[in-house]
Design a protein around this motif. Structure first.
Motif, short mmCIF file in Angstrom:
data_model
loop_
_atom_site.label_atom_id
_atom_site.label_comp_id
_atom_site.label_asym_id
_atom_site.label_seq_id
_atom_site.Cartn_x
_atom_site.Cartn_y
_atom_site.Cartn_z
N SER B 23 20.82 31.11 85.83
CA SER B 23 20.67 30.13 87.20
C SER B 23 20.32 30.95 88.66
O SER B 23 20.84 32.07 88.47
N ALA B 24 19.89 30.15 89.31
CA ALA B 24 19.45 31.01 90.73
C ALA B 24 20.78 30.97 91.46
O ALA B 24 21.50 29.75 91.42
N VAL B 25 21.31 31.86 92.21
CA VAL B 25 22.06 31.81 93.50
C VAL B 25 21.83 30.96 94.44
O VAL B 25 20.70 30.76 94.76
N THR B 26 23.13 30.22 94.82
CA THR B 26 22.84 29.38 96.08
C THR B 26 23.54 29.82 97.19
O THR B 26 24.94 30.16 96.86
N ASN B 27 23.44 29.61 98.19
CA ASN B 27 23.95 30.29 99.67
C ASN B 27 25.24 29.63 99.63
O ASN B 27 26.42 30.20 100.12
N PHE B 28 25.22 28.16 99.54
CA PHE B 28 26.32 27.31 99.68
C PHE B 28 27.64 27.87 98.58
O PHE B 28 28.61 27.65 99.29
N HIS B 49 25.61 37.78 87.88
CA HIS B 49 24.34 37.63 87.56
C HIS B 49 23.47 38.82 86.96
O HIS B 49 23.89 39.67 87.78
N PRO B 50 22.77 38.80 85.91
CA PRO B 50 22.34 39.86 85.38
C PRO B 50 20.95 40.31 86.18
O PRO B 50 20.34 41.44 85.63
N LYS B 51 20.25 39.58 86.91
CA LYS B 51 18.91 39.65 87.34
C LYS B 51 18.99 40.55 88.73
O LYS B 51 19.42 40.38 89.29
N GLU B 52 17.97 41.72 88.71
CA GLU B 52 17.84 42.76 89.73
C GLU B 52 17.70 41.89 90.91
O GLU B 52 18.26 42.28 91.92
N ALA B 53 16.59 40.93 91.18
CA ALA B 53 16.20 40.45 92.31
C ALA B 53 17.28 39.38 92.95
O ALA B 53 17.49 39.44 94.16
N GLN B 54 18.02 38.82 91.88
CA GLN B 54 19.09 38.04 92.41
C GLN B 54 20.22 39.06 92.91
O GLN B 54 20.92 38.52 94.22
N MET B 57 19.38 40.12 96.57
CA MET B 57 19.62 38.92 97.73
C MET B 57 20.97 38.76 97.87
O MET B 57 21.48 38.58 99.11
N ILE B 58 21.81 38.74 96.78
CA ILE B 58 23.21 38.76 97.05
C ILE B 58 24.03 39.81 97.97
O ILE B 58 24.66 39.35 98.77
N LYS B 59 23.48 40.85 97.45
CA LYS B 59 23.97 42.10 98.37
C LYS B 59 23.36 42.06 99.66
O LYS B 59 24.12 42.54 100.61
N LYS B 60 22.30 41.38 99.73
CA LYS B 60 21.58 41.46 101.31
C LYS B 60 22.88 40.65 102.15
O LYS B 60 22.87 40.85 103.27
N ILE B 61 22.86 39.22 101.46
CA ILE B 61 23.74 38.36 102.06
C ILE B 61 25.09 38.91 102.59
O ILE B 61 25.79 38.78 103.68
N LEU B 62 25.78 39.63 101.47
CA LEU B 62 27.25 40.11 101.43
C LEU B 62 27.14 41.27 102.67
O LEU B 62 27.99 41.34 103.36
N HIS B 85 32.09 39.82 95.57
CA HIS B 85 31.16 41.05 94.97
C HIS B 85 30.21 40.50 93.99
O HIS B 85 30.66 39.59 93.23
N TRP B 86 29.02 41.14 93.66
CA TRP B 86 28.33 41.18 92.73
C TRP B 86 28.46 41.79 91.63
O TRP B 86 29.26 43.20 91.57
N LEU B 87 28.34 41.26 90.43
CA LEU B 87 28.49 42.07 88.97
C LEU B 87 27.65 41.68 88.02
O LEU B 87 27.36 40.33 88.12
N GLU B 88 27.44 42.18 86.92
CA GLU B 88 26.10 42.02 86.15
C GLU B 88 26.67 40.92 84.77
O GLU B 88 25.78 40.38 84.51
N ASP B 89 28.10 41.02 84.54
CA ASP B 89 28.24 39.92 83.64
C ASP B 89 29.85 39.91 83.43
O ASP B 89 30.56 40.42 84.25
N ILE B 90 30.27 39.03 82.73
CA ILE B 90 31.71 38.59 82.67
C ILE B 90 32.50 39.87 82.27
O ILE B 90 33.60 39.93 82.73
N GLU B 91 31.97 40.69 81.15
CA GLU B 91 32.78 41.68 80.90
C GLU B 91 32.92 42.80 82.01
O GLU B 91 34.01 43.23 81.99
N ALA B 92 32.18 43.00 82.92
CA ALA B 92 32.13 43.93 83.90
C ALA B 92 33.24 43.41 84.78
O ALA B 92 33.84 44.06 85.57
N ALA B 93 33.42 42.08 85.02
CA ALA B 93 34.08 41.29 85.84
C ALA B 93 36.01 41.80 85.22
O ALA B 93 36.68 42.06 85.90
N ALA B 94 35.88 41.53 83.88
CA ALA B 94 37.29 41.70 83.25
C ALA B 94 37.40 43.11 83.51
O ALA B 94 38.63 43.47 83.90
N LYS B 95 36.63 44.00 83.33
CA LYS B 95 36.82 45.54 83.41
C LYS B 95 37.34 46.03 84.95
O LYS B 95 38.13 46.79 85.11
N ASP B 96 36.54 45.25 85.94
CA ASP B 96 36.97 45.66 87.10
C ASP B 96 38.50 45.07 87.67
O ASP B 96 39.02 45.98 88.11
#
Lengths: 191, 191
Positions: B23-28, B49-54, B57-62, B85-96
């Motif tokens: 799904s697309a990221v929403t600023n709100f 979010h796994p997609k590079e373009a999203q 965008m997230i990193k630009k806003i942050l 923070h942006w992360l690519e998947d759920i497992e990356a969040a658990a590891k962080d």
């Protein structure tokens, strides 16, 4: 069980510099709060704004969901938006409730400060469950509702505290939390 | 007191037709949920979010809020956005979380259906107050997190009920209500 009504107040509102202004309507405030209100069986959700141009915009958005293609495209959303109405001021909202129920509502809001008529969430939850008079719960946009108008309200709810001293919730989240405290299932009585 | 983390999952998510999508990221979603998380002392809020373009965008806003002019313009907002923070998947969040705390978190989410590991809000509130293992609370976007991935989670929270059978809260309101139930002040113990 008393009937619950919600109003989102766009005038008279403080801005960042404490000038009294009319704030602009936000589309997310319409949708997010309408869905929350519908979940907690709020009878009407009033968008309160005195300006003609804002009234026209609100009516256009509501028409799409109440009469237009939105009704077909997403019936659940239309179901929530059906209970949303524009009104010009707080008094018009009180009068509308009086005409629907035969009783003038208690007017209630929240504020970061403590007043002589500040009450707890448990008090207001009980009022809603056991009372007969309808309740109009108002939320301010911008930096809050103007002080003189605040004085005329019947009750002020305590500020919402999370688990630290940061308190800058958006109005959409504040409405969700406060409606859950006042009208949500009694999850806290369950193991 | 255990540490609480929140993740907003954009993949793997069901769409309206039950296809699995990103799904697309929403600023709100970024702002509203960051402010709610900060209020309830959530340690990190992950945008998953796994997609590079999203990701870009997230990193630009942050960046605007974490390093740019946003920090000067609205320090309270920047304070909330600092923990996002942006992360690519759920497992990356658990590891962080594991690298921050030394412990793998419990992974918890909510769902409209009941599972063998469905628990109440009181159970999870107690786990948070008395437990030692960190908790990663995940929220799905779109029409919810894919079923196979759901099976790997430790606990599923009961659906949120208001005071009727309508249940179409937006994710922003759901996060606010659930964080207040799990980590809010004990308003229900107060008269």
């Amino acid at each position: 069980m008393a009937e619950l009504y919600v109003g989102l107040v766009h005038y008279p509102i403080y801005n960042k510099r404490m000038d009294v202004i009319a704030s602009a309507v936000t589309n997310f405030d319409i949708h997010d709060i309408a869905r929350t209100c519908r979940t907690y069986d709020v009878k009407q959700y009033y968008l309160i704004h005195p300006k003609e141009a804002q009234k026209q915009m609100i009516k256009k958005i509501l028409h799409y969901w109440q009469e237009g293609y939105g009704k077909v495209y997403n019936p659940d959303r239309a179901d929530a938006l059906e209970r949303v109405h524009w009104l010009e001021d707080i008094e018009a909202a009180a009068k509308d409730i009086e005409s629907r129920t035969g009783q003038r509502p208690y007017i209630v809001t929240t504020d970061a400060r403590i007043y002589p008529n500040t009450v707890s969430y448990s008090f207001m939850r009980k009022q809603l469950q056991e009372g007969e008079k309808p309740i109009l719960l108002l939320f301010g946009t911008g930096f809050g509702i103007e002080a003189e108008v605040m004085k005329s309200f019947d009750y002020i709810l305590e500020p919402v505290y999370g688990s630290c001293d940061y308190n800058h919730l958006c109005v959409r989240s504040a409405v969700a939390i406060i409606l859950d405290r006042l009208a949500g299932e009694a999850w806290f009585e369950k193991q």
